[in-house]
Design a protein around this motif. Structure first.
Motif, short mmCIF file in Angstrom:
data_model
loop_
_atom_site.label_atom_id
_atom_site.label_comp_id
_atom_site.label_asym_id
_atom_site.label_seq_id
_atom_site.Cartn_x
_atom_site.Cartn_y
_atom_site.Cartn_z
N SER A 196 0.85 -1.19 0.00
CA SER A 196 0.00 0.00 0.00
C SER A 196 0.88 1.23 0.00
CB SER A 196 -0.90 0.03 1.24
OG SER A 196 -1.80 -1.05 1.22
N VAL A 197 0.39 2.26 -0.65
CA VAL A 197 1.11 3.53 -0.69
C VAL A 197 0.15 4.61 -0.22
CG1 VAL A 197 2.36 5.17 -2.13
CG2 VAL A 197 2.48 2.73 -2.65
N MET A 198 0.54 5.32 0.82
CA MET A 198 -0.27 6.40 1.37
C MET A 198 0.33 7.74 0.98
SD MET A 198 -2.51 4.66 2.54
CE MET A 198 -3.53 4.29 3.91
N THR A 199 -0.53 8.72 0.79
CA THR A 199 -0.08 10.07 0.49
C THR A 199 -0.28 10.93 1.73
OG1 THR A 199 -2.24 10.83 -0.27
CG2 THR A 199 -0.81 9.78 -1.91
N ASP A 200 0.08 12.18 1.65
CA ASP A 200 -0.13 13.11 2.76
C ASP A 200 -1.51 13.75 2.71
OD1 ASP A 200 2.44 12.63 3.69
OD2 ASP A 200 3.31 14.25 2.50
N GLU A 201 -2.28 13.39 1.70
CA GLU A 201 -3.59 14.00 1.50
C GLU A 201 -4.65 13.34 2.39
OE1 GLU A 201 -6.76 14.77 -2.16
OE2 GLU A 201 -4.80 13.90 -2.59
N ILE A 202 -5.54 14.17 2.95
CA ILE A 202 -6.66 13.69 3.78
C ILE A 202 -7.96 14.10 3.09
CG2 ILE A 202 -7.79 13.80 6.03
CD1 ILE A 202 -5.05 12.59 6.28
N ARG A 203 -8.87 13.14 2.90
CA ARG A 203 -10.19 13.43 2.32
C ARG A 203 -11.25 12.83 3.24
NH1 ARG A 203 -10.14 12.46 -4.19
NH2 ARG A 203 -8.50 13.95 -4.66
N GLY A 204 -12.10 13.66 3.74
CA GLY A 204 -13.17 13.18 4.62
C GLY A 204 -12.63 12.51 5.86
N GLY A 205 -11.50 12.97 6.34
CA GLY A 205 -10.91 12.39 7.54
C GLY A 205 -10.15 11.09 7.30
N ILE A 206 -10.01 10.69 6.05
CA ILE A 206 -9.32 9.44 5.70
C ILE A 206 -8.08 9.76 4.88
CG2 ILE A 206 -9.52 7.25 4.47
CD1 ILE A 206 -12.54 7.40 4.95
N GLU A 207 -6.97 9.13 5.23
CA GLU A 207 -5.73 9.32 4.47
C GLU A 207 -5.86 8.65 3.11
OE1 GLU A 207 -0.91 8.90 5.08
OE2 GLU A 207 -2.24 7.71 6.32
N VAL A 208 -5.51 9.38 2.07
CA VAL A 208 -5.63 8.89 0.70
C VAL A 208 -4.44 8.00 0.37
CG1 VAL A 208 -5.71 9.58 -1.73
CG2 VAL A 208 -6.91 10.93 0.00
N GLY A 209 -4.72 6.89 -0.28
CA GLY A 209 -3.67 5.98 -0.69
C GLY A 209 -4.20 4.97 -1.69
N THR A 210 -3.34 4.07 -2.11
CA THR A 210 -3.70 3.03 -3.07
C THR A 210 -3.18 1.70 -2.58
OG1 THR A 210 -3.43 4.67 -4.85
CG2 THR A 210 -3.58 2.36 -5.50
N ASP A 211 -4.04 0.68 -2.65
CA ASP A 211 -3.65 -0.70 -2.34
C ASP A 211 -3.37 -1.42 -3.65
OD1 ASP A 211 -4.06 -0.43 0.43
OD2 ASP A 211 -6.20 -0.83 0.21
N TYR A 212 -2.22 -2.05 -3.71
CA TYR A 212 -1.80 -2.80 -4.90
C TYR A 212 -1.69 -4.29 -4.55
CZ TYR A 212 -0.44 1.77 -6.73
OH TYR A 212 -0.45 3.07 -7.15
N LYS A 213 -2.01 -5.12 -5.52
CA LYS A 213 -1.95 -6.57 -5.30
C LYS A 213 -1.56 -7.25 -6.62
CE LYS A 213 -5.03 -10.41 -4.14
NZ LYS A 213 -6.41 -10.72 -3.73
N ILE A 214 -0.64 -8.21 -6.52
CA ILE A 214 -0.25 -9.01 -7.69
C ILE A 214 -0.45 -10.47 -7.29
CG2 ILE A 214 1.58 -9.66 -9.27
CD1 ILE A 214 2.81 -6.90 -8.79
N ASN A 215 -1.30 -11.15 -8.03
CA ASN A 215 -1.57 -12.57 -7.78
C ASN A 215 -0.95 -13.38 -8.91
OD1 ASN A 215 -2.52 -15.04 -7.05
ND2 ASN A 215 -4.69 -14.50 -7.11
N ILE A 216 0.08 -14.15 -8.56
CA ILE A 216 0.81 -14.92 -9.56
C ILE A 216 0.58 -16.41 -9.29
CG2 ILE A 216 3.08 -15.51 -10.48
CD1 ILE A 216 3.97 -12.68 -9.62
N THR A 217 0.07 -17.10 -10.30
CA THR A 217 -0.06 -18.55 -10.23
C THR A 217 0.91 -19.14 -11.25
OG1 THR A 217 -1.85 -18.61 -11.85
CG2 THR A 217 -2.49 -18.39 -9.53
N ARG A 218 0.88 -20.43 -11.38
CA ARG A 218 1.80 -21.11 -12.29
C ARG A 218 1.67 -20.63 -13.73
NH1 ARG A 218 1.50 -25.91 -15.13
NH2 ARG A 218 -0.62 -26.13 -14.41
N ASP A 219 0.45 -20.24 -14.11
CA ASP A 219 0.23 -19.88 -15.51
C ASP A 219 -0.51 -18.56 -15.73
OD1 ASP A 219 -2.20 -20.67 -14.62
OD2 ASP A 219 -2.60 -22.09 -16.23
N SER A 220 -0.64 -17.73 -14.68
CA SER A 220 -1.31 -16.45 -14.88
C SER A 220 -0.83 -15.41 -13.88
CB SER A 220 -2.83 -16.61 -14.78
OG SER A 220 -3.20 -16.88 -13.45
N CYS A 221 -1.14 -14.17 -14.19
CA CYS A 221 -0.75 -13.06 -13.33
C CYS A 221 -1.81 -11.97 -13.43
CB CYS A 221 0.61 -12.51 -13.76
SG CYS A 221 1.11 -11.03 -12.85
N LEU A 222 -2.28 -11.49 -12.28
CA LEU A 222 -3.26 -10.41 -12.23
C LEU A 222 -2.71 -9.30 -11.33
CD1 LEU A 222 -6.10 -9.49 -13.11
CD2 LEU A 222 -6.95 -10.48 -10.98
#
Length: 140
Positions: free
Chosen positions: A39-65
């Motif tokens: 996860s990457v958080m910024t210094d920005e606050i919106r509606g009392g919540i810190e703004v950020g982005t959650d990233y996920k990479i799911n790798i199996t034997r034959d695929s990647c998302l």
């Protein structure tokens, strides 16, 4: 213009059917299988919540998302992967939601590498900083 649309449609249909598997295969990809998160958080606050982005990479034997979820930024990209020693490179194949993507197919969308016992990622898709190496949490 119509011919170009037909060619692009056929190409996307082919990639969708093959799942990008015909583009790249390697016998040493199984050691990379797992779920990688950060996860990457910024210094920005919106509606009392810190703004950020959650990233996920799911790798199996034959695929990647590769997915991202944040405020006004999200994607879900199917990727094909190539391994080279202690580095895994993921290349954009198609957006699973059907949106037009601006990711380049010929350059890696992300690079995951292992240093000591820690995994790191560098990616052009990380909104906050595309040149920084982020620590990944890996679940095999």
């Amino acid at each position: 213009m119509q011919m170009r649309f037909k060619i692009i449609t056929v190409l996307y249909f082919f990639i969708f059917l093959t799942g990008c598997n015909s583009i790249a295969q390697s016998s040493n990809l199984s050691r990379w299988s797992g779920i990688y998160k950060f996860s990457v958080m910024t210094d920005e606050i919106r509606g009392g919540i810190e703004v950020g982005t959650d990233y996920k990479i799911n790798i199996t034997r034959d695929s990647c998302l590769f997915t991202a979820n944040g405020i006004q930024y999200a994607f879900s990209d199917k990727c094909y992967i190539k391994a080279n020693k202690d580095t895994l490179m993921g290349y954009f194949c198609y957006d699973t939601d059907g949106f037009v993507s601006y990711h380049e197919c010929s350059v890696p969308l992300f690079k995951i590498f292992k240093k000591a016992d820690q995994y790191y990622i560098i990616s052009s898709a990380i909104l906050e900083d595309t040149s920084k190496a982020y620590v990944l949490k890996r679940t095999p």
